[in-house]
Design an enzyme around this catalytic site. Structure first.
Site, PDB file in Angstrom:
ATOM      1  N   ASN A 360       0.849  -1.200   0.000  1.00  0.00           N
ATOM      2  CA  ASN A 360       0.000   0.000   0.000  1.00  0.00           C
ATOM      3  C   ASN A 360       0.881   1.245   0.000  1.00  0.00           C
ATOM      4  O   ASN A 360       0.787   2.114   0.879  1.00  0.00           O
ATOM      5  CB  ASN A 360      -0.923  -0.021   1.217  1.00  0.00           C
ATOM      6  CG  ASN A 360      -2.145   0.867   1.027  1.00  0.00           C
ATOM      7  OD1 ASN A 360      -2.295   1.541   0.002  1.00  0.00           O
ATOM      8  ND2 ASN A 360      -3.019   0.879   2.010  1.00  0.00           N
ATOM      9  N   HIS A 391      -7.905   3.525   8.975  1.00  0.00           N
ATOM     10  CA  HIS A 391      -8.502   2.252   8.592  1.00  0.00           C
ATOM     11  C   HIS A 391      -9.870   2.031   9.246  1.00  0.00           C
ATOM     12  O   HIS A 391     -10.724   1.356   8.669  1.00  0.00           O
ATOM     13  CB  HIS A 391      -7.580   1.094   8.968  1.00  0.00           C
ATOM     14  CG  HIS A 391      -6.477   0.860   7.993  1.00  0.00           C
ATOM     15  ND1 HIS A 391      -5.271   1.520   8.056  1.00  0.00           N
ATOM     16  CD2 HIS A 391      -6.389   0.041   6.916  1.00  0.00           C
ATOM     17  CE1 HIS A 391      -4.491   1.113   7.065  1.00  0.00           C
ATOM     18  NE2 HIS A 391      -5.138   0.223   6.360  1.00  0.00           N
TER      19      HIS A 391
END
Length: 509
Positions: A360, A391
């Protein structure tokens, strides 16, 4: 990042996207949210090729390219998320209003706080209505949008409120001098190439792409590299003269591996479901080695869905010409400017940092850009905390990220104290590399199984039955190892110390 599971999920009614293609659920075994995601992304690949060749910057004005990218992006998010797409419009408009009205000295902080609060509320709503499910919802695109609006705000702050000499090279590269107009701004936050799962293209790179400067800029860099190499080494570097290389081969390569990863996920994940660690018999009667091997395989196969989604997103960008990053020394075009993952480097990383840097990658770059480079204390902990909050609020995220911060500090301590003893020759260096490779794989599985499981009590129970061994060794590496095995001083420090001692022994005149 809100990437949908490729497993069939129970439709709880939380999903608000189109159900036109729900009839495909039965023959494919996929839920309607997954079908919509795949249809929109594969349609975007074709649209990206058309965008490059029919809306080329030499054929149409930048405003046309902005408008087309915006329109296609809006169609995709409405198709996939229905009324939930209003969250994207709301947060992007609030952020734009802040940029237009607030002082550039504080606007970046206001945008960061506002966007994180808004995203947090959406995460909480999802957890309340659809707890522990992988149904596709607006939180994924909202996470991407949060990265876009905050990075734009910091780029504007760097260009308006800071001195150029105080900026890092990357900050200088990404700074902007004025607030973009509405068309530029909304095209940037909604462009179809990356509106679903990223990657997060920074504003300066995006406007270069829209205005047709990206190929030219990278060609100039390649030419400069050639001239420098010719002057310093006398070697000839064959730089391809065409300014816009074809992306067909790299696009289909990424599409192929994206489908391979999807197939591996569908076929292998059911054999190693992470929920097995909630089973009493498994937790209490499986050896430490058995538990470690299981979470190693389970987390590895769980990553395949991310590889699938990110490679597919990369292919969309590359098909439109976005992502070109110059040429190699041999003249081969590079398409890694916005690549979100390097699978080989992640899976074969020799350290926790090597692996994290290749996973990522744009989220890592965003975290570095807005937090790590702008704080003087507790950089690692603050970065991991923002990452966890970004998140969402499942307990498993915080177990993973706090453990990751601890292990990162421990890895630095081990590297300083232990590595110098293995760098004397290739044999010992090779042994050290093999050891760190194996250790990284085990530690990565240990840290990330709770990220996949999400739940607090089962995760803590599993860690307890594994004796928290990685946590304890990390603490020992941080606090005890430097005392038992002090890191050797750098060569420069040793030379300076020898010089001081020699000077001290000289007789006085």
């Amino acid at each position: 990042m809100g990437i949908p599971s490729m497993n069939r999920v129970d439709d709880s009614g939380y999903y608000d996207g189109s159900r036109v293609f729900s009839w495909l659920s039965e023959p494919t075994g996929l839920s309607v949210d997954q079908i919509n995601f795949l249809l929109s992304q594969f349609t975007a690949v074709g649209a990206a090729f058309a965008f490059r060749y029919h809306l080329h910057n030499k054929k149409v004005a930048p405003e046309t390219r902005h408008g087309a990218a915006l329109l296609l992006g809006l169609i995709m998010v409405v198709f996939c998320f229905g009324r939930q797409a209003l969250h994207l419009a709301c947060l992007s408009s609030i952020s734009y209003a802040i940029l237009m009205t607030a002082s550039p000295k504080i606007a970046q902080r206001l945008v960061l706080i506002t966007s994180m609060l808004y995203l947090s509320l959406v995460h909480i709503k999802r957890q309340y209505y659809s707890y522990n499910s992988y149904t596709l919802d607006i939180s994924g695109p909202l996470m991407v949008l949060t990265q876009k609006v905050t990075s734009l705000a910091f780029s504007l702050h760097d260009g308006v409120a800071r001195k150029t000499e105080d900026l890092t090279p990357f900050q200088k590269q990404q700074l902007i001098r004025k607030v973009p107009n509405p068309l530029e701004y909304y095209s940037y936050v909604f462009h179809f190439h990356a509106v679903m799962v990223g990657p997060t293209v920074l504003f300066a790179d995006y406007t270069d792409f829209i205005n047709g400067k990206h190929f030219a800029n990278k060609s100039v860099e390649a030419k400069s590299a050639k001239e420098t190499a010719d002057e310093t080494t006398g070697d000839e570097i064959d730089v391809i003269s065409t300014p816009e290389p074809s992306a067909v081969s790299i696009v289909f390569k990424k599409l192929f591996f994206s489908l391979v990863c999807a197939g591996l996920f569908v076929k292998l994940t059911p054999m190693f479901l992470i929920t097995r660690i909630k089973d009493d018999d498994f937790v209490e009667n499986t050896s430490l080695f058995g538990k470690t091997l299981f979470i190693l395989l389970s987390t590895t196969f769980a990553r395949m869905k991310y590889y699938h989604a990110w490679l597919l997103a990369d292919a969309i960008c590359n098909a439109s010409g976005l992502g070109f990053n110059g040429y190699t020394a041999s003249g081969k075009a590079k398409w890694d400017l916005i690549s979100n993952v390097d699978i080989l480097k992640f899976e074969c990383g020799l350290s926790l940092r090597d692996s994290i840097d290749n996973w990522n990658k744009f989220t890592n770059r965003w975290l570095r850009f807005v937090v790590y480079e702008r704080t003087n204390r507790f950089q690692t902990v603050l970065t991991y905390c923002l990452s966890a909050m970004w998140h969402g609020f499942y307990p498993g995220y915080y177990i993973t990220f706090l453990g990751g911060a601890l292990c990162t500090l421990a890895a630095r301590s081990v590297r300083r104290s232990v590595r110098p003893f293995f760098t004397a020759n290739r044999v010992t260096q090779g042994f050290y590399d093999v050891l760190t490779f194996m250790t990284t794989r085990v530690v990565m599985a240990y840290l990330t199984f709770s990220f996949v499981l999400l739940e607090f009590l089962p995760s803590m129970r599993m860690l307890a039955h594994m004796y928290f061994w990685v946590h304890l060794l990390s603490l020992a590496a941080i606090f005890i190892l430097p005392k038992l095995l002090p890191p050797p001083k750098p060569i420069k420090d040793q030379l300076e110390q020898q010089k001081r001692l020699a000077t001290a022994k000289l007789p006085s005149s």
